[in-house]
Write an enzyme that holds these catalytic residues in place. Structure first.
Site, PDB file in Angstrom:
ATOM      1  N   GLN A 125       2.362   4.272   1.650  1.00  0.00           N
ATOM      2  CA  GLN A 125       1.203   5.408   1.686  1.00  0.00           C
ATOM      3  C   GLN A 125       0.018   5.256   2.457  1.00  0.00           C
ATOM      4  O   GLN A 125      -0.336   3.937   2.743  1.00  0.00           O
ATOM      5  CB  GLN A 125       1.209   5.784   0.190  1.00  0.00           C
ATOM      6  CG  GLN A 125       2.131   6.432  -0.693  1.00  0.00           C
ATOM      7  CD  GLN A 125       1.666   6.725  -2.164  1.00  0.00           C
ATOM      8  OE1 GLN A 125       2.121   5.819  -2.818  1.00  0.00           O
ATOM      9  NE2 GLN A 125       0.964   7.636  -2.316  1.00  0.00           N
ATOM     10  N   HIS A 126      -0.984   6.133   2.485  1.00  0.00           N
ATOM     11  CA  HIS A 126      -2.417   6.112   2.822  1.00  0.00           C
ATOM     12  C   HIS A 126      -2.434   5.607   4.265  1.00  0.00           C
ATOM     13  O   HIS A 126      -3.639   6.108   4.799  1.00  0.00           O
ATOM     14  CB  HIS A 126      -3.094   4.745   2.065  1.00  0.00           C
ATOM     15  CG  HIS A 126      -2.746   5.041   0.557  1.00  0.00           C
ATOM     16  ND1 HIS A 126      -3.013   6.332   0.103  1.00  0.00           N
ATOM     17  CD2 HIS A 126      -2.442   3.961  -0.349  1.00  0.00           C
ATOM     18  CE1 HIS A 126      -2.520   6.117  -1.553  1.00  0.00           C
ATOM     19  NE2 HIS A 126      -2.486   4.805  -1.534  1.00  0.00           N
ATOM     20  N   ASP A 135       6.030   6.081  -0.982  1.00  0.00           N
ATOM     21  CA  ASP A 135       7.018   5.390  -1.408  1.00  0.00           C
ATOM     22  C   ASP A 135       7.240   5.309  -2.905  1.00  0.00           C
ATOM     23  O   ASP A 135       8.302   5.168  -3.515  1.00  0.00           O
ATOM     24  CB  ASP A 135       6.764   4.072  -0.774  1.00  0.00           C
ATOM     25  CG  ASP A 135       5.684   3.315  -0.867  1.00  0.00           C
ATOM     26  OD1 ASP A 135       4.576   4.015  -1.681  1.00  0.00           O
ATOM     27  OD2 ASP A 135       5.055   2.342  -0.471  1.00  0.00           O
TER      28      ASP A 135
END
Length: 460
Positions: free
Chosen positions: A71-72, A223
């Site tokens: 992520q991110h 995820d």
């Protein structure tokens, strides 16, 4: 038999599973490594995906595929679709000052109320602020911003058109400029990060939506949302011990924690995924084993040979800074060493207990947000350690179940891919792996000593 594929493009590697769409039975799988570092050119993810797909037998007989991923991260593209600079990953903490500035400018409560998040260095919006401040030319070149799994899905589509970027709610909810209740981007928050809001952002697909590619391509997932879908968390809190340590649950209402400990993410089914994350998990054990000159199996044996509480030795495992609590510049420390307790066994025990105590902080925070923490499902690479499995209920104070090892993020992506084939309101019911249950009496002194040691960081 109809086959589907699920991809886990994680920080460290790319995993592919191919499963029977109806039963979830594993048919074949593949894997390839990613380079180390906290900034990586996305081309490495693409090369690893191609290698992992080849290792898994290719896509010729596969009907649908979904990509779940770390992520991110910040992936910036120019108006020709070329990567502007290496992607900054979730664990790159150079944007810590930007996160603090963004929080101060709007106020933690306002961030939590509007999007369920309070900025920390992991979130994309903070990385965009860092880019605007430190690399203004690259910020100016940026015509589109996406996340790692978005970029891979886009590459699989093969059109090269920025308007064909897609994402899902779960990953979009971790950017810092998406409202998962309204299911819409928030332009003023994007502008607060990048200094402008005219960049292209991926279209947000619903949980079972798909787009065309070499096969039917599902929406994908972050995820953690993928893992929850793959492991079938049910009412249990899921604790994942990988590169990061994650505590999460499924909820009907988005969390709004102004302390920032619990992030109010969305899940991969249309609901919500309150989540607490530490930067330090499995690699705490790797580092401790390296320091003691042993392998992980021996580290586990050493830890179990010591008594609960490690005779007063406490490890605060902030080896890469920390996110829960938000201490990006912190370092790890051993406390309570004496001539008599400074033994390899106690240090090994303290490493396991310290890692788990960090996750227990997240458990407490989720409980405060209304999650049921009467049971924990333990997954991730470090869950393979016998010491981790047996010490976890002592630290958490609740029964712990450990499913058979699996690629749960990739499994969740495969289940999502199968969902695109059914048109049903819920994902297909697959047979879950059997779990082993671990119970033990809690030892509150372990948590108390850890809390005292960790508090020293907060009082500086």
């Amino acid at each position: 038999m109809t086959l589907v594929a699920g991809v886990d493009s994680s920080t460290q590697s790319c995993k592919v599973v191919v499963r029977d769409a109806e039963t979830g039975r594993l048919v074949r799988e593949g894997r390839a490594s990613h380079p180390d570092g906290t900034e990586v050119h996305p081309s490495h993810w693409w090369s690893a995906l191609q290698s992992a797909l080849s290792d898994a037998g290719g896509l010729d007989d596969v009907a649908a595929l979904s990509v779940a991923g770390q992520q991110h991260g910040m992936v910036c593209l120019d108006d020709a679709g070329e990567v502007v600079r290496e992607a900054l990953l979730w664990n790159d903490t150079r944007s810590a000052a930007a996160a603090a500035d963004l929080t101060a400018e709007l106020g933690a409560q306002e961030w939590a109320t509007r999007i369920g998040l309070v900025p920390v260095a992991s979130f994309t919006v903070t990385k965009l602020r860092w880019l605007a401040q430190h690399e203004p030319d690259n910020a100016k070149r940026t015509a589109a911003v996406c996340l790692p799994h978005d970029w891979l899905t886009w590459k699989l589509r093969g059109t090269g058109a920025l308007e064909d970027l897609v994402t899902d709610r779960s990953d979009a909810s971790g950017t810092g400029y998406f409202d998962s209740v309204a299911n819409a981007y928030v332009p003023d928050l994007l502008s607060l990060g990048l200094g402008r809001s005219d960049v292209a952002l991926p279209r947000v697909l619903g949980p079972s939506e798909f787009v065309d590619g070499p096969v039917r391509l599902g929406a994908g997932a972050g995820d953690n949302a993928g893992a929850m879908l793959g492991v079938g968390g049910g009412k249990d809190v899921v604790v994942s011990l990988g590169t990061s340590g994650v505590v999460t649950a499924t909820a009907e209402v988005r969390a709004a924690d102004a302390s920032g400990i619990v992030a109010g993410f969305a899940d991969a089914t249309g609901r919500y995924l309150p989540l607490a994350c530490t930067l330090n998990a499995a690699r705490v054990l790797d580092a401790t084993a390296r320091m003691l000159g042993v392998d992980l199996a021996t580290l586990s044996d050493l830890a179990l040979s010591a008594k609960p509480g490690a005779e007063g030795v406490v490890m605060v495992p902030y080896l890469e800074g920390e996110r829960t609590p938000n201490l990006p510049d912190a370092t790890g420390a051993l406390h309570g060493l004496t001539l008599t307790n400074a033994t390899p066994a106690n240090i090994a025990r303290a490493a396991v207990e310290g890692m788990l105590c960090g996750l227990a902080v997240g458990l407490d925070a989720l409980a405060e947000q209304g999650a049921d923490v009467s049971g924990v499902r333990l997954v991730g690479g470090a869950a393979a350690s016998r010491a981790v499995r047996e010490i976890a209920p002592i630290v958490f104070g609740v029964p712990v179940t450990v499913p058979a090892p699996g690629e749960y993020v990739a499994d969740g992506a495969a289940r999502q891919a199968a969902w695109t084939l059914t048109g049903a309101a819920t994902p297909p019911e697959w047979t879950l792996a059997e779990s082993t249950r671990f119970e033990a009496d809690a030892v509150p002194e372990v948590r108390a000593r850890y809390g005292d040691a960790a508090q020293r960081y907060l009082s500086r």
